[in-house]
Enzyme design. Structure first.
Site, short mmCIF file in Angstrom:
data_model
loop_
_atom_site.label_atom_id
_atom_site.label_comp_id
_atom_site.label_asym_id
_atom_site.label_seq_id
_atom_site.Cartn_x
_atom_site.Cartn_y
_atom_site.Cartn_z
CB SER A 1 -5.46 -34.97 76.01
OG SER A 1 -5.73 -34.53 77.44
NE ARG B 1 -4.16 -43.50 65.00
CZ ARG B 1 -5.29 -44.03 65.83
NH1 ARG B 1 -6.05 -43.01 66.10
NH2 ARG B 1 -5.53 -45.03 65.62
CG ASP C 1 -8.64 -33.79 76.87
OD1 ASP C 1 -9.16 -34.98 76.03
OD2 ASP C 1 -8.21 -32.72 76.21
C1 BGC Z 1 -7.07 -36.20 71.08
C2 BGC Z 1 -7.77 -36.81 72.23
C3 BGC Z 1 -8.17 -35.56 72.80
C4 BGC Z 1 -8.70 -34.33 72.22
C5 BGC Z 1 -8.96 -33.04 72.77
C6 BGC Z 1 -7.12 -35.26 70.29
O1 BGC Z 1 -6.29 -34.74 69.33
O2 BGC Z 1 -6.48 -37.68 70.39
O3 BGC Z 1 -7.32 -37.64 73.19
O4 BGC Z 1 -9.31 -35.90 73.87
O5 BGC Z 1 -7.71 -34.08 71.08
O6 BGC Z 1 -7.95 -32.61 73.70
#
Ligand code: BGC
Length: 484
Positions: free
Chosen positions: A157, A172, A210
């Site tokens: 995620s 990143r 996610d």
């Molecule tokens: C991430 C996402 C993720 C979200 C919720 C963010 O910091 O970059 O990829 O879906 O958090 O978990």
């Protein structure tokens, strides 16, 4: 505590004994943290433009990552899948069996806490730890069995560029992670190597965000679901776009009506600070974070930051406003960054007692600070302001996707600790959606945000199944490895 001491529906009267300087301070904070209807609409307008820009060849702040999940499940998906979820706080390993009965499944799972030191350590340590957890899971649940190769959906995620569904280059780290040697690299071979080293019979068939997992899992049981959201340690959403509206994948020549799940990564909305009403506290959070200039929207709305915003305001009142609060108290514990998480604010907002005695205990227990009644009132109002701002801004992301896609009514499925645990988050968000989308007072909510199905378990298994089905059918667009 006797019933008469329970909280009244409105706490307005409780400010009656407040000294004027604290009342003035509360007013100032209200001005700083309140996002009114006009501002919400302005934010959404800009948001819609940024979503569109992210799909263009030039790109913009919001990555709008193509996931190569090309459509929703039908309910006919079958088989056993492993799902691995590397979240901001926990690691979860699941085995999901999609059963012969349409739309039914069984799930077995184990959860492991990600040790804090791993989040800022070296990449090998992290992959080793993850592979260890998967190995433990298999040894425990399949002791003595000879397993044939299991397909795995890896919920990772963080923002990843995916030229294929079974590949993902980390753009990143977010959510406070800062592990060397992963940004700019494909994480699939890294995890595969750690699993292979342990001779685990596993093939990673999909890398999943996610939000995409949430979208797919919820659409499986509720076909009105059009958006999957996470309001947790981080924030983000995914939705289905038509290939014809994604100029950056034009060269794949997909039929224009092909549904393509987009992982927006809208935590990066307004990184160039055009429209979000940033306070001096938001500026400090950004400045002192491992990735300044990134995730502007996330830093104002996500669970990781709510407690820190609260802490920074209190510290400012102690240090820079003539010691307005906590006089003659040792505030050394309050000086430690990220010492308060969003559950601290939840607990304050949930304190049922008129005299805020639970909040008082909480401050003593956590920070060794004895808080008097007017200060408690200020803390309560501050928690409400921070929580309400987060919910109202969060609604902007949902409203922007609906506006962009011209969706008049739909279900939005949401997961994440802030959505599931933060008091009033859901109602505050719903109210903001109503203000933004201009429903008439007599109309029911047309876009509703509801608790999601298990995205990183069932969603990941479904995406793994959809990918294998596509590979079998010879539809190999966006699939890298030979999967069958
Ligand atoms: C991430 C996402 C993720 C979200 C919720 C963010 O910091 O970059 O990829 O879906 O958090 O978990």
């Amino acid at each position: 505590m006797v019933e008469s001491a329970r909280r009244r529906p409105s706490r307005k009267g409780s400010m009656a004994d407040m000294p004027q300087n604290l009342l003035d301070q509360i007013k100032e904070l209200e001005e700083l943290f309140t996002v009114d209807q006009a501002r919400l609409k302005q934010i959404v307008n800009h948001f819609v433009k940024e979503l569109t820009k992210g799909l263009s060849k030039e790109g913009g702040n919001i990555p709008m990552n193509v996931t190569w999940v090309l459509g929703f499940p039908t309910g006919e998906e079958k088989g056993s899948y492993l799902a691995l979820d590397m979240g901001g706080t926990n690691l979860r390993v699941c085995e999901v069996v999609l059963s012969e009965e349409k739309g039914e499944f069984d799930i077995t799972q184990s959860k492991y806490r990600i040790p804090e030191e791993l989040k800022t350590g070296g990449s090998d340590d992290m992959w080793e730890y993850i592979a260890d957890c998967v190995q433990q899971f298999l040894e425990y649940h399949h002791e003595g069995e000879t397993l044939s190769e299991l397909p795995l959906g890896f919920t990772f995620s963080y923002p990843a560029t995916q030229d294929y569904v079974d590949h993902g280059i980390l753009q990143r780290w977010t959510k406070g992670f800062d592990i060397d040697g992963v940004e700019g690299e494909d994480v699939v071979p890294m995890l595969s190597a750690a699993l292979a080293k342990r001779k685990l019979p596993i093939k990673i068939v999909a890398l999943i965000n996610d939000t995409t997992g949430t979208l797919i899992a919820s659409a499986y049981t509720d076909t009105d679901t059009k958006i999957g959201c996470i309001f947790g340690t981080g924030v983000n959403a995914a939705y289905m776009e038509n290939a014809g509206s994604i100029p950056k994948i034009e060269h794949y020549n997909l039929p224009p009506d092909t549904p393509v799940a987009i992982n927006c990564e809208y935590g990066a909305f307004d990184n160039d600070h055009v429209v979000l009403p940033m306070t001096p506290y938001d500026i400090i959070i950004d400045r002192d974070s491992p990735r300044p200039g990134q995730q502007a929207f996330e830093k104002m709305t996500a669970g990781l930051y709510l407690g820190e915003i609260f802490r920074l305001v209190l510290l400012d009142l102690v240090d820079n406003k003539n010691q307005l609060i906590f006089q003659n108290q040792d505030v050394s514990k309050l000086r430690k960054p990220y010492t308060l998480d969003s559950s601290f604010l939840s607990a304050i907002e949930e304190d049922p007692f008129e005299n805020l005695s639970e909040t008082q205990d909480l401050f003593e227990r956590t920070l060794d600070i004895r808080v008097n009644k007017p200060e408690l009132e200020l803390c309560r109002r501050l928690a409400e302001l921070i929580g309400t701002r987060a919910a109202r801004l969060s609604a902007c992301g949902v409203a922007a996707i609906c506006t962009k896609k011209n969706i008049r009514s739909c279900h939005v499925s949401a997961d994440g600790s802030v959505f599931t645990k933060y008091p009033h988050f859901k109602e505050r968000g719903a109210r903001a959606l109503r203000e933004i989308l201009d429903w008439a007072p007599h109309e029911d909510d047309k876009v509703t945000i509801n608790a999601a199905e298990d995205g990183s378990g069932v969603g990941a298994a479904l995406i793994a199944a959809l990918t294998l089905e596509r590979a079998k059918a010879g539809n190999l667009v966006g699939i890298k490895q030979k999967l069958c």
